[in-house]
Design an enzyme around this catalytic site. Sequence first.
Site, PDB file in Angstrom:
ATOM      1  CG  HIS A  23       9.060  15.059 -31.785  1.00 22.42           C
ATOM      2  ND1 HIS A  23       8.681  13.779 -31.439  1.00 22.42           N
ATOM      3  CD2 HIS A  23       9.980  14.905 -32.779  1.00 22.42           C
ATOM      4  CE1 HIS A  23       9.346  12.901 -32.188  1.00 22.42           C
ATOM      5  NE2 HIS A  23      10.139  13.561 -33.008  1.00 22.42           N
ATOM      6  CG  ASN A  74      15.941  12.101 -36.325  1.00 23.07           C
ATOM      7  OD1 ASN A  74      14.965  12.082 -35.580  1.00 23.07           O
ATOM      8  ND2 ASN A  74      15.825  12.236 -37.632  1.00 23.07           N
ATOM      9  CG  ASP A  99       7.146  12.361 -28.910  1.00 20.90           C
ATOM     10  OD1 ASP A  99       8.371  12.340 -28.639  1.00 20.90           O
ATOM     11  OD2 ASP A  99       6.713  12.215 -30.067  1.00 20.90           O
ATOM     12  CG  ASN A 120      13.290   8.625 -36.161  1.00 21.56           C
ATOM     13  OD1 ASN A 120      13.295   7.430 -36.430  1.00 21.56           O
ATOM     14  ND2 ASN A 120      12.788   9.525 -36.977  1.00 21.56           N
TER      15      ASN A 120
END
Length: 199
Positions: A23, A74, A99, A120
């Site tokens: 991530h 997020n 990513d 997100n």
Amino acid sequence: MASEYWLIVGLGNPGAKYRGTRHNIGFETVNELAQRWSVRFANHKGLADLGKGTMSMGGSTVKMFLCKPLTYMNESGQAVASVSAYYHIPADRIVVIHDDMDLAFGRIKLKSGGSSGGHNGIKSIDRFLHTPDYYRVRMGVGHASRSGDAHDNTINWVLGEFNAAQRKQLPEFLADGADAAESIVFDGLAKAQERFNGR
């Protein structure tokens, strides 16, 4: 008045716990750019690590900010919108590196606008910028196995680390991601797509 700066954002999660995870490939690619162009990061309102610099190619020089949101993935949009508003940088001068599980490890795809693909961080940026029309460097991290609970698998996958073979290839992949962001800025999206999307 619109800014003459470009804003290049790498998505990730802050803190040692997340270092080296799939991530965080956006953070790592922006670190590659920072090293390349001697950019130092400082804190922007507690929302992002932000560095100011210039980059040059083929006789052209552009001013840019490199940004790593500190808001966790997020809420990435909060940091991006704050920097964008503060420095008057329009969406069409923003490049977001992130990513992408829909691409095999090592693949890069460039685009502007369109769907978030369920990411997100991208959803948050769309929401806070009130538009999806910024540039994206999608960096492939491959997909979790499809067995069991898909949601848990996805979370564990993106928060997991690259395997040994991938770690060997990672420096080259990060350099490619940095090249792709530069190519959008200097060559325009269509030329950059020709160079990277078909690989």
